[in-house]
Write a protein that holds these residues in place. Structure first.
Motif, PDB file in Angstrom:
ATOM      1  N   ALA A 125       2.370   2.836  12.137  1.00 14.77           N
ATOM      2  CA  ALA A 125       1.410   3.903  12.622  1.00 14.77           C
ATOM      3  C   ALA A 125       1.254   4.949  13.607  1.00 14.77           C
ATOM      4  CB  ALA A 125      -0.011   2.838  13.161  1.00 14.77           C
ATOM      5  N   PHE A 126       1.730   4.517  14.273  1.00 19.98           N
ATOM      6  CA  PHE A 126       1.897   5.979  15.174  1.00 19.98           C
ATOM      7  C   PHE A 126       2.899   7.261  14.493  1.00 19.98           C
ATOM      8  CE2 PHE A 126       3.439   1.794  18.608  1.00 19.98           C
ATOM      9  CZ  PHE A 126       1.825   2.786  18.999  1.00 19.98           C
ATOM     10  N   GLU A 127       3.672   6.834  13.285  1.00 17.33           N
ATOM     11  CA  GLU A 127       4.414   8.076  13.022  1.00 17.33           C
ATOM     12  C   GLU A 127       3.509   8.573  12.144  1.00 17.33           C
ATOM     13  OE1 GLU A 127       7.863   8.650   9.805  1.00 17.33           O
ATOM     14  OE2 GLU A 127       8.165   7.230  10.558  1.00 17.33           O
ATOM     15  N   LYS A 128       2.400   8.406  11.192  1.00 17.39           N
ATOM     16  CA  LYS A 128       1.694   8.090   9.704  1.00 17.39           C
ATOM     17  C   LYS A 128       0.621   8.596  10.638  1.00 17.39           C
ATOM     18  CE  LYS A 128       4.958   5.525   6.668  1.00 17.39           C
ATOM     19  NZ  LYS A 128       4.513   4.887   5.797  1.00 17.39           N
ATOM     20  N   LEU A 129      -0.488   7.449  11.110  1.00 19.87           N
ATOM     21  CA  LEU A 129      -1.575   8.032  11.590  1.00 19.87           C
ATOM     22  C   LEU A 129      -1.682   8.770  12.883  1.00 19.87           C
ATOM     23  CD1 LEU A 129      -2.822   4.599  10.493  1.00 19.87           C
ATOM     24  CD2 LEU A 129      -2.493   6.553   9.473  1.00 19.87           C
ATOM     25  N   PHE A 130      -1.203   8.189  14.220  1.00 20.04           N
ATOM     26  CA  PHE A 130      -1.369   8.936  15.385  1.00 20.04           C
ATOM     27  C   PHE A 130       0.054  10.892  15.375  1.00 20.04           C
ATOM     28  CE2 PHE A 130      -2.758   5.409  16.415  1.00 20.04           C
ATOM     29  CZ  PHE A 130      -4.135   5.892  17.140  1.00 20.04           C
ATOM     30  N   LYS A 131       0.957  10.001  14.756  1.00 19.72           N
ATOM     31  CA  LYS A 131       1.752  12.156  14.777  1.00 19.72           C
ATOM     32  C   LYS A 131       2.445  11.637  16.511  1.00 19.72           C
ATOM     33  CE  LYS A 131       0.229  13.191  10.534  1.00 19.72           C
ATOM     34  NZ  LYS A 131      -0.256  14.101  10.022  1.00 19.72           N
ATOM     35  N   GLN A 142      -4.678  -0.485  19.782  1.00 19.57           N
ATOM     36  CA  GLN A 142      -5.644  -1.422  19.569  1.00 19.57           C
ATOM     37  C   GLN A 142      -7.285  -0.897  18.661  1.00 19.57           C
ATOM     38  OE1 GLN A 142      -6.513  -1.879  23.861  1.00 19.57           O
ATOM     39  NE2 GLN A 142      -5.746  -3.621  24.315  1.00 19.57           N
ATOM     40  N   ALA A 143      -6.518   1.135  18.855  1.00 22.90           N
ATOM     41  CA  ALA A 143      -7.620   1.922  18.552  1.00 22.90           C
ATOM     42  C   ALA A 143      -7.324   1.280  16.489  1.00 22.90           C
ATOM     43  CB  ALA A 143      -7.629   3.964  18.865  1.00 22.90           C
ATOM     44  N   TRP A 144      -6.111   1.711  17.121  1.00 25.91           N
ATOM     45  CA  TRP A 144      -5.571   1.115  14.725  1.00 25.91           C
ATOM     46  C   TRP A 144      -6.450   0.329  14.445  1.00 25.91           C
ATOM     47  CZ3 TRP A 144      -2.603  -2.568  13.152  1.00 25.91           C
ATOM     48  CH2 TRP A 144      -1.912  -2.568  11.648  1.00 25.91           C
ATOM     49  N   GLN A 145      -6.077  -0.761  15.482  1.00 26.52           N
ATOM     50  CA  GLN A 145      -6.462  -2.168  14.886  1.00 26.52           C
ATOM     51  C   GLN A 145      -7.804  -2.819  14.606  1.00 26.52           C
ATOM     52  OE1 GLN A 145      -7.340  -5.326  16.869  1.00 26.52           O
ATOM     53  NE2 GLN A 145      -6.779  -6.982  16.767  1.00 26.52           N
ATOM     54  N   ALA A 146      -8.465  -1.498  15.827  1.00 20.88           N
ATOM     55  CA  ALA A 146     -10.111  -2.111  15.247  1.00 20.88           C
ATOM     56  C   ALA A 146     -10.671  -0.722  14.380  1.00 20.88           C
ATOM     57  CB  ALA A 146     -10.533  -1.228  17.305  1.00 20.88           C
ATOM     58  N   GLU A 147     -10.164   0.470  13.895  1.00 18.47           N
ATOM     59  CA  GLU A 147     -10.643   0.919  12.734  1.00 18.47           C
ATOM     60  C   GLU A 147      -9.631   0.714  11.757  1.00 18.47           C
ATOM     61  OE1 GLU A 147     -12.238   4.074  10.483  1.00 18.47           O
ATOM     62  OE2 GLU A 147     -12.366   3.129  12.266  1.00 18.47           O
ATOM     63  N   ALA A 148      -9.288  -0.322  11.868  1.00 15.43           N
ATOM     64  CA  ALA A 148      -8.901  -0.509   9.836  1.00 15.43           C
ATOM     65  C   ALA A 148      -9.689  -2.169  10.338  1.00 15.43           C
ATOM     66  CB  ALA A 148      -7.131  -1.454  10.659  1.00 15.43           C
ATOM     67  N   TYR A 149      -9.643  -3.047  10.638  1.00 18.96           N
ATOM     68  CA  TYR A 149     -11.229  -4.474  10.794  1.00 18.96           C
ATOM     69  C   TYR A 149     -12.241  -2.727  10.319  1.00 18.96           C
ATOM     70  CZ  TYR A 149      -8.872  -8.130  11.933  1.00 18.96           C
ATOM     71  OH  TYR A 149      -7.589  -8.599  12.669  1.00 18.96           O
ATOM     72  N   ARG A 150     -12.757  -2.706  11.479  1.00 17.14           N
ATOM     73  CA  ARG A 150     -13.504  -1.628  10.904  1.00 17.14           C
ATOM     74  C   ARG A 150     -13.966  -1.025   9.323  1.00 17.14           C
ATOM     75  NH1 ARG A 150     -16.378   2.766   9.040  1.00 17.14           N
ATOM     76  NH2 ARG A 150     -14.057   4.192   8.718  1.00 17.14           N
ATOM     77  N   TYR A 151     -12.510  -0.880   9.037  1.00 15.49           N
ATOM     78  CA  TYR A 151     -13.072  -0.075   7.329  1.00 15.49           C
ATOM     79  C   TYR A 151     -13.041  -1.275   6.962  1.00 15.49           C
ATOM     80  CZ  TYR A 151     -11.120   3.187   4.071  1.00 15.49           C
ATOM     81  OH  TYR A 151     -11.280   3.895   2.512  1.00 15.49           O
ATOM     82  N   SER A 152     -11.828  -1.772   6.537  1.00 17.16           N
ATOM     83  CA  SER A 152     -11.867  -2.813   5.407  1.00 17.16           C
ATOM     84  C   SER A 152     -12.912  -3.947   5.574  1.00 17.16           C
ATOM     85  CB  SER A 152     -10.324  -3.675   5.669  1.00 17.16           C
ATOM     86  OG  SER A 152     -10.622  -4.467   7.524  1.00 17.16           O
ATOM     87  N   LEU A 153     -13.463  -4.330   6.539  1.00 14.03           N
ATOM     88  CA  LEU A 153     -14.591  -4.755   7.050  1.00 14.03           C
ATOM     89  C   LEU A 153     -15.931  -4.727   5.775  1.00 14.03           C
ATOM     90  CD1 LEU A 153     -14.475  -6.717   9.939  1.00 14.03           C
ATOM     91  CD2 LEU A 153     -14.376  -7.841   8.186  1.00 14.03           C
ATOM     92  N   ALA A 160       0.870  -1.585   0.500  1.00 14.13           N
ATOM     93  CA  ALA A 160      -0.338   0.036   0.012  1.00 14.13           C
ATOM     94  C   ALA A 160       0.443   1.124   0.430  1.00 14.13           C
ATOM     95  CB  ALA A 160      -0.314  -0.186   1.427  1.00 14.13           C
ATOM     96  N   PRO A 161       0.567   2.066  -0.756  1.00 13.28           N
ATOM     97  CA  PRO A 161       1.033   3.839  -0.810  1.00 13.28           C
ATOM     98  C   PRO A 161       1.436   3.817   0.726  1.00 13.28           C
ATOM     99  CG  PRO A 161      -0.938   3.718  -2.133  1.00 13.28           C
ATOM    100  CD  PRO A 161      -0.759   2.249  -1.284  1.00 13.28           C
ATOM    101  N   GLY A 162       1.243   3.652   1.651  1.00 12.34           N
ATOM    102  CA  GLY A 162       1.136   3.871   3.500  1.00 12.34           C
ATOM    103  C   GLY A 162       1.650   3.602   3.963  1.00 12.34           C
ATOM    104  N   GLY A 163       1.811   2.190   3.656  1.00 13.20           N
ATOM    105  CA  GLY A 163       2.987   1.429   4.392  1.00 13.20           C
ATOM    106  C   GLY A 163       2.459   0.111   4.643  1.00 13.20           C
ATOM    107  N   LEU A 164       3.112  -0.351   6.254  1.00 12.33           N
ATOM    108  CA  LEU A 164       2.323  -1.395   5.953  1.00 12.33           C
ATOM    109  C   LEU A 164       0.764  -1.028   7.166  1.00 12.33           C
ATOM    110  CD1 LEU A 164       5.338  -3.096   7.459  1.00 12.33           C
ATOM    111  CD2 LEU A 164       3.981  -4.393   6.082  1.00 12.33           C
ATOM    112  N   CYS A 165       0.631   0.647   8.071  1.00 12.52           N
ATOM    113  CA  CYS A 165      -0.250   0.481   8.379  1.00 12.52           C
ATOM    114  C   CYS A 165      -1.553   1.175   8.295  1.00 12.52           C
ATOM    115  CB  CYS A 165       0.320   1.540   9.717  1.00 12.52           C
ATOM    116  SG  CYS A 165       0.694   3.352   8.964  1.00 12.52           S
TER     117      CYS A 165
END
Length: 851
Positions: free
Chosen positions: A586-592, A608-619, A515-520
């Protein structure tokens, strides 16, 4: 009864030694004496017995597993006695082991009666000539098989878990592959009599196997075909009556003359108005009490009987052309109704398999229903799972995709003995599981075709082709022709994983980093066109209470030796060479934020918030594509130990991560979601109900800093049954970066004033948003039927409302957002004393701007 069973579960004696020393000491003849041995519990495993005896620490705590690798090199000797009645001498007598891990030799009264080389299926032997009236001695020698496997020719076999012979040796062993170490599991190679064991003695007739196949007729009746396999002992025919019953629903009978030896009796009958078995969310998973009794025709005496809960249902997998360039569908159809598969991948619930109790199986399947699952995929590197797993899935309506147990490795199928054992395994597995209505698909393996195509090229021999394309489908077709067989997962297209056909393992983000934004960059999933996404996932740690149970207190921090040992290899070991890990990105790119400046609580909450949102968005994306994409089984549901970073939504100790609640909301039968379109947003409703639903859509926007929200629109809709429906387009105004960071959009789907589904959409990553104290208020009051009601409200936006502690309390929802001025009332289940200790907090503090 013609068959008598004597359980040998319970107390045995256990001793260990180097290879060959037990034979030299005469243990096959004498057994292991009490002096020098320890008590052993069967079913069980050697790690558990040594731990119970105080010989070793808990293998799954800290880094203890590293110090216990010596156990994989030892011989393990079990012994006990059993009594056989005088009147059974002369009858055929068998010893039956449901699970021997892994290489085993068995002696009865000092005489060798056979060997087993497969931990995944049972083994039985005729011991008629080796037993006597009164006390008999049984001795079992076990080893993991590793000593032998590592000496084989491993050069031709590709194994993705490593390149050394130590890593490749697992390919030769019919043993749970994950026990040799996986990215999410420790290397803990086990041994033991890990399933029940018994003695069976037979007289006259034995009912060897019983199967019922069901199909639905065009007039609504069900046609049932019962197949009973019986063995007659002696040289005379036997006149019998076979009675087939469905409990209160009635039954039928058949007069039959059995020939000496083996007999297959087939009987077809119908049920005029059957109550069908349905997956969770579509109807009742009804089960009939099916029983077959074999009676002596002359005396009426019962000679044999067996039975099981029977679900009447019909399943197919539809693969049909789709519109445009989307390719071909991959849709499960149950009783004529297309079903969008909602669920995840199941792995063994403990690295020590015999430690998983029926209660834990039931709790995990019940929790899967609580998350609105209707399917689990039993992954191909574990085991075929215990009866308790299948019984829970049958009763609760969870469909099961079952991999045959081959994973991420070429296999030595050019060895005739190996292939013969695979065929025996397949026959036993199909016979054992084919009566479970929850089982909807047989799959040849996990990832082996894709690995072959991806890493070796077509000119290299595919060690496994004969197994997955000849042996396994042949056994399935002969023994279970009503179920679909699929050669691998992923499978389809030239690369075995193409998005326009079959199923995919969509790891392009969190493993491949494409993905363009990397692993996160979870938002990259909006481009995924999979027809059935059977694997992909995101990592997060469990709650602190679980970490405290798996890591020593002095290592309870990110990066400690035990944290790293319990961490997922793709987070703690890959990428290498100084590249940022998934969490660091994830910390650097999404949470700064920088991981170095976080305490443990902040680290856990943000990941945990990143995982939850990632599942919400993709599902949500896959759900909106319903029946273009026909299912999503994320990786993975449950853990086998305390993982400091794991793919799961429920942890080893059955505590829910925030992602559990997010998945529950996304998998709800009516799910409202925002989609990002070019130039704006759109609002969609996914309706999993078979009938149309009506409702009211309200939507608008708000400011994170202000106490009110704006309503943009309100409209009535009717959404067709079993469909995903685009409700409306929502153009976005031109906004500055600062304005985007202060704005969110909201939507609610209501019926009769009740909120059925809701959604929030942020325009920027978390790190661009600064949340203030929301002035969250809450109170507890008594509700009906012993429930308690939690009423909440806030002046400003609330991010991730956390209700705790949850070991004793079960809130109706958790880890959710509240809009400014919004109030919400939830039911809270739990004892009065626990309710008095309830806490409610927001996570706004971790998104506040720091000086």
């Amino acid at each position: 009864m013609a068959t008598e069973r004597i359980s040998l579960d319970g107390d045995w004696r256990l001793r260990w030694c180097d290879a060959g020393e037990g034979e030299e000491a005469g243990w096959p003849t004498t057994g292991v004496a009490e002096e020098g041995s320890i008590p052993a519990c069967v079913p069980g495993m050697t790690h558990l017995d040594l731990h119970a005896a105080g010989e070793i620490p808990d293998p799954l705590v800290g880094r203890n597993a590293e110090d216990l690798e010596w156990m994989a090199e030892k011989d393990w000797w079990y012994s006990r006695t059993f009594d056989l009645a005088e009147d059974r001498i002369g009858d055929p007598v068998e010893v039956v082991f449901e699970g021997l891990d892994c290489f085993a030799d068995i002696w009865i009264n000092g005489e060798h009666v056979g060997s087993s080389r497969n931990a995944l299926v049972g083994w039985r032997a005729d011991i008629t000539d080796h037993v006597k009236a009164g006390e008999n001695l049984i001795v079992v020698r076990l080893d993991t098989g590793f000593r032998w496997a590592v000496k084989q020719d491993l050069s031709r076999l590709l194994v993705t878990s490593g390149r050394t012979d130590r890593d490749k040796a697992r390919a030769y062993l019919r043993h749970s592959q994950f026990s040799f170490g996986w990215d999410w599991a420790p290397r803990l190679v086990t041994a033991g009599i890990w399933k029940p064991v018994r003695i069976e003695s037979h007289r006259d007739v034995a009912l060897r196997d019983l199967c019922v196949r069901t199909r639905l007729g065009p007039d609504g009746e069900a046609v049932l075909t019962a197949l009973a396999e019986l063995e007659v002992f002696g040289n005379a025919e036997k006149d019998v009556v076979l009675e087939f019953s469905l409990g209160d629903a009635g039954g039928t009978s058949l007069r039959y003359t059995l020939a000496p030896g083996f007999n297959l009796v087939t009987h077809e009958f119908s049920v005029a108005e059957p109550i069908l078995w349905w997956p969770y969310g579509l109807g009742e998973p009804h089960l009939y009490d099916f029983e077959c009794r074999v009676l002596d025709r002359e005396s009426g005496a019962e000679l044999a009987a067996d039975g099981f809960p029977l679900g009447i249902r019909e399943t197919q997998v539809a693969q049909e052309p789709l519109p445009g360039d989307e390719g071909q569908s991959f849709t499960f159809v149950v009783n004529g109704v297309p079903v969008f598969a909602k669920g995840a991948n199941w792995v063994p619930a403990d690295s020590l398999l015999s430690r998983v109790t029926p209660e834990k199986y039931h709790a995990l399947i019940r929790e899967a229903c609580g998350a609105n699952f209707n399917m689990l995929r039993v992954w191909g590197g574990g085991t075929y799972e215990a009866d308790a797993f299948w019984e829970a899935c049958d009763r609760l309506g969870i469909m099961v995709w079952l991999d045959f147990q081959f994973a991420c490795a070429m296999i030595p199928e050019d060895d005739p003995d190996f292939s013969a054992e695979v065929a025996r395994e397949a026959e036993l597995v199909v016979r054992r599981l084919r009566n479970h209505p929850s089982l909807v698909l047989w799959c040849g393996n996990n990832e082996n075709q894709a690995i072959y195509r991806g890493e070796t090229g077509a000119d290299h021999t595919f060690y496994g082709w004969k197994t997955y394309h000849e042996i396994l489908p042949r056994e399935c077709a002969q023994l279970d022709p009503t179920r679909y067989y699929w050669p691998s997962s992923p499978y389809g297209g030239p690369r075995h994983g193409d998005s326009d056909i079959g199923d995919t393992h969509s790891w392009q983000v969190s493993l491949m980093g494409d993905a363009p934004g990397g692993l996160c960059d979870y938002r990259h999933y909006r481009h995924d066109r999979s027809k059935f996404a059977s694997e992909y996932g995101f990592l997060a740690p469990p709650v602190r209470a679980t970490l405290e149970q798996g890591l020593p207190q002095d290592e309870l921090f990110v990066g400690s030796p035990s944290w790293q040992f319990h961490g997922n290899r793709f987070e703690t070991g890959i990428p290498v060479g100084g590249a940022p890990t998934m969490f660091e990105q994830a910390f650097e790119k999404l949470f700064k934020r920088s991981q170095d400046e976080m305490d443990l609580d902040t680290f856990v909450r943000l990941t945990q918030a990143w995982q939850a949102e990632a599942y919400r968005y993709s599902l949500s994306h896959f759900r909106r594509r319903k029946f273009v994409t026909s299912g999503t089984l994320f990786w993975m549901y449950n853990d086998c130990w305390v993982a400091s970073s794991g793919w799961t939504i429920i942890d080893y100790h059955l505590r829910r991560k925030p992602s559990y609640y997010m998945v529950r909301r996304v998998f709800a039968p009516e799910m409202l979601s925002f989609a990002e379109d070019e130039g704006g947003l759109s609002l969609w409703l996914v309706n999993d109900r078979v009938h149309a639903v009506d409702g009211v859509l309200e939507y608008g926007y708000g400011s994170f800093a202000q106490p009110t929200t704006d309503l943009l629109g309100r409209a009535d809709y009717v959404v067709p049954g079993n469909r995903s429906h685009r409700l409306l387009a929502l153009p976005l105004p031109e906004l500055s970066r600062e304005e985007k960071a202060d704005r969110f959009y909201w939507a609610r789907w209501l019926r009769g004033g009740e909120v059925i589904s809701w959604q929030h959409h942020w325009l920027t990553p978390w790190g661009d948003v600064s949340l203030s104290d929301p002035a969250l208020k809450w109170r507890i009051s008594a509700g009906p039927d012993g429930e308690h009601l939690l009423e909440m409200s806030a002046e400003r936006y609330v991010w991730m409302v956390e209700i705790g502690p949850t070991d004793e309390l079960d809130p109706e929802d958790n880890y959710f957002d509240l809009s400014p001025g919004q109030s919400r009332t939830l039911r809270i289940y739990g004892p009065e004393e626990a309710v008095k200790q309830i806490t409610v907090r927001s996570w706004n503090d971790v998104l506040q701007k720091r000086a």
